[in-house]
Write a protein that holds these residues in place. Structure first.
Motif, PDB file in Angstrom:
ATOM      1  N   ASN A 299      11.655  -6.310   9.247  1.00  0.00           N
ATOM      2  CA  ASN A 299      12.085  -5.609   9.815  1.00  0.00           C
ATOM      3  C   ASN A 299      11.623  -4.398  10.076  1.00  0.00           C
ATOM      4  O   ASN A 299      11.207  -3.334   9.605  1.00  0.00           O
ATOM      5  N   GLY A 300      12.070  -3.867  11.535  1.00  0.00           N
ATOM      6  CA  GLY A 300      10.839  -3.367  12.158  1.00  0.00           C
ATOM      7  C   GLY A 300      11.120  -1.745  12.332  1.00  0.00           C
ATOM      8  O   GLY A 300      10.315  -1.125  11.827  1.00  0.00           O
ATOM      9  N   GLY A 301      12.771  -1.873  12.127  1.00  0.00           N
ATOM     10  CA  GLY A 301      12.962   0.095  12.301  1.00  0.00           C
ATOM     11  C   GLY A 301      12.144   0.776  10.850  1.00  0.00           C
ATOM     12  O   GLY A 301      12.034   0.984  10.673  1.00  0.00           O
ATOM     13  N   GLY A 302      12.793   0.056   9.936  1.00  0.00           N
ATOM     14  CA  GLY A 302      12.642   0.046   8.483  1.00  0.00           C
ATOM     15  C   GLY A 302      11.986   0.544   8.188  1.00  0.00           C
ATOM     16  O   GLY A 302      10.708   1.378   7.427  1.00  0.00           O
ATOM     17  N   LEU A 303      10.220  -0.509   8.816  1.00  0.00           N
ATOM     18  CA  LEU A 303       8.744  -0.376   8.680  1.00  0.00           C
ATOM     19  C   LEU A 303       8.310   0.725   9.447  1.00  0.00           C
ATOM     20  O   LEU A 303       8.041   1.763   8.394  1.00  0.00           O
ATOM     21  N   VAL A 304       8.898   0.886  10.466  1.00  0.00           N
ATOM     22  CA  VAL A 304       8.573   2.150  11.380  1.00  0.00           C
ATOM     23  C   VAL A 304       8.513   3.709  10.609  1.00  0.00           C
ATOM     24  O   VAL A 304       8.026   4.843  10.251  1.00  0.00           O
ATOM     25  N   THR A 305      10.376   3.104  10.204  1.00  0.00           N
ATOM     26  CA  THR A 305      10.798   4.516   8.767  1.00  0.00           C
ATOM     27  C   THR A 305      10.032   5.358   7.863  1.00  0.00           C
ATOM     28  O   THR A 305       9.472   6.106   7.312  1.00  0.00           O
ATOM     29  N   GLN A 306       9.458   4.382   7.038  1.00  0.00           N
ATOM     30  CA  GLN A 306       8.421   4.260   5.655  1.00  0.00           C
ATOM     31  C   GLN A 306       6.705   4.575   6.698  1.00  0.00           C
ATOM     32  O   GLN A 306       6.450   5.830   5.976  1.00  0.00           O
TER      33      GLN A 306
ATOM     34  N   LEU B 271       1.330  -1.103  -0.069  1.00  0.00           N
ATOM     35  CA  LEU B 271       0.023   0.273   0.186  1.00  0.00           C
ATOM     36  C   LEU B 271       0.910   1.024   0.478  1.00  0.00           C
ATOM     37  O   LEU B 271       0.874   2.246  -0.449  1.00  0.00           O
ATOM     38  N   MET B 272       1.875   1.254   1.130  1.00  0.00           N
ATOM     39  CA  MET B 272       2.529   2.111   0.669  1.00  0.00           C
ATOM     40  C   MET B 272       3.272   2.572  -0.890  1.00  0.00           C
ATOM     41  O   MET B 272       4.119   3.758  -0.528  1.00  0.00           O
ATOM     42  N   GLN B 273       3.327   1.709  -1.514  1.00  0.00           N
ATOM     43  CA  GLN B 273       4.427   1.388  -2.195  1.00  0.00           C
ATOM     44  C   GLN B 273       3.896   2.496  -3.693  1.00  0.00           C
ATOM     45  O   GLN B 273       4.220   3.083  -4.717  1.00  0.00           O
TER      46      GLN B 273
ATOM     47  N   SER C 214      13.845   5.325  14.800  1.00  0.00           N
ATOM     48  CA  SER C 214      13.328   5.021  13.592  1.00  0.00           C
ATOM     49  C   SER C 214      11.967   5.914  13.149  1.00  0.00           C
ATOM     50  O   SER C 214      11.758   5.722  12.371  1.00  0.00           O
ATOM     51  N   GLY C 215      11.746   7.182  14.338  1.00  0.00           N
ATOM     52  CA  GLY C 215      10.885   7.563  14.270  1.00  0.00           C
ATOM     53  C   GLY C 215       9.387   7.048  15.201  1.00  0.00           C
ATOM     54  O   GLY C 215       8.080   7.391  15.301  1.00  0.00           O
TER      55      GLY C 215
END
Length: 256
Positions: free
Chosen positions: A59-66, A38-40, A94-95
């Motif tokens: 990848n929790g940190g990466g997903l939170v960043t997105q 959905l984000m893409q 990551s936010g």
């Protein structure tokens, strides 16, 4: 409140969904793959949630960043399978606004959610004094001169949106989206007018006629203490009653 839970493990997702429901919160489920897709695709619906929970993902940190990039000021909370300082730091950097360890407790989760929510609106305390009102930002009904003002679920949900934004104009659309998790449109957003009328009536009756909710035509509503001039005018002479159809009380549950 409208919550999105992103969790790859179905059994864990079901258990979290049940626990969150105990707090009277509306929870929707997704997994990591669907969220990324959905984000893409440029889907902007993530900003419509009050909070997004990131559970078991690759990848929790990466997903939170997105998620932070596309969800604006939506509250993001990481959920860990066990206490881990490294993962906690990664989520926060990551936010994420907070990190909890599963299994979560419904009451603790709700309290943390209210705490983050009020801080994101610039309130350091869970209590606000607005004229003769004591407003509680932790889910309790407001009080007038120390006496509880009882509000229905819908009244409380709408009042909370206004109270969090005290002194600022809030559009009818924003209130509708926050309370119902949907985009308002005629005639659905007329519901907001009905409950604003109910709130005004209850506030006026409890304060001897003080007016706390102002209509800013073409923009929305503003909640603030009445000016000294307005307070000196005295009780409101007459408040027109609602029609029987509009006066019907809360038959359906709405997350607050």
């Amino acid at each position: 409140m409208r919550i999105l839970l992103i969790e790859n493990e179905r059994l864990i997702a079901a258990a979290l969904h049940r626990e969150i429901g105990k707090a009277g919160l509306r929870c929707e489920l997704s997994d990591e793959a669907d969220a990324i897709r959905l984000m893409q695709e440029g889907d902007d619906s993530f900003a419509d949630y009050d909070a997004i929970l990131v559970g078991t993902v690759s990848n929790g940190g990466g997903l939170v960043t997105q998620l932070r990039r596309c969800s604006g000021h939506t509250i993001i909370i990481g959920l860990l399978g066990h206490r881990c300082v490294t993962s906690t730091i990664a989520y926060l950097r990551s936010g994420a606004d907070d990190v909890l360890v599963k299994p979560i407790n419904a009451l603790e989760f709700e309290a943390r959610l209210h705490a983050v929510r009020r801080r994101t609106h610039g309130h350091s305390s869970s209590e606000l004094r607005v004229g003769r009102l004591t407003v509680y930002l932790d889910g309790r009904d407001p009080a007038v001169d120390g006496q509880r003002l009882r509000l229905s679920h819908r009244e409380h949900a709408i009042f909370s949106v206004l109270a969090l934004n005290v002194g600022r104009v809030v559009s009818k659309e924003k209130i509708y989206e926050t309370v119902y998790g949907l985009t308002g449109s005629d005639p659905l957003d007329k519901v907001i007018d009905v409950y604003i009328c109910k709130l005004r009536k209850k506030l006026a009756e409890a304060t001897g006629g003080d007016r706390y909710i102002e209509t800013v035509y073409g923009r929305g509503y503003k909640f603030e203490a009445p000016s000294e001039e307005e307070a000196d005018i005295g009780p409101v002479a007459h408040i027109a009653p609602l029609s029987p159809a509009l006066a019907a009380d809360d038959g359906r549950h709405v997350s607050g």
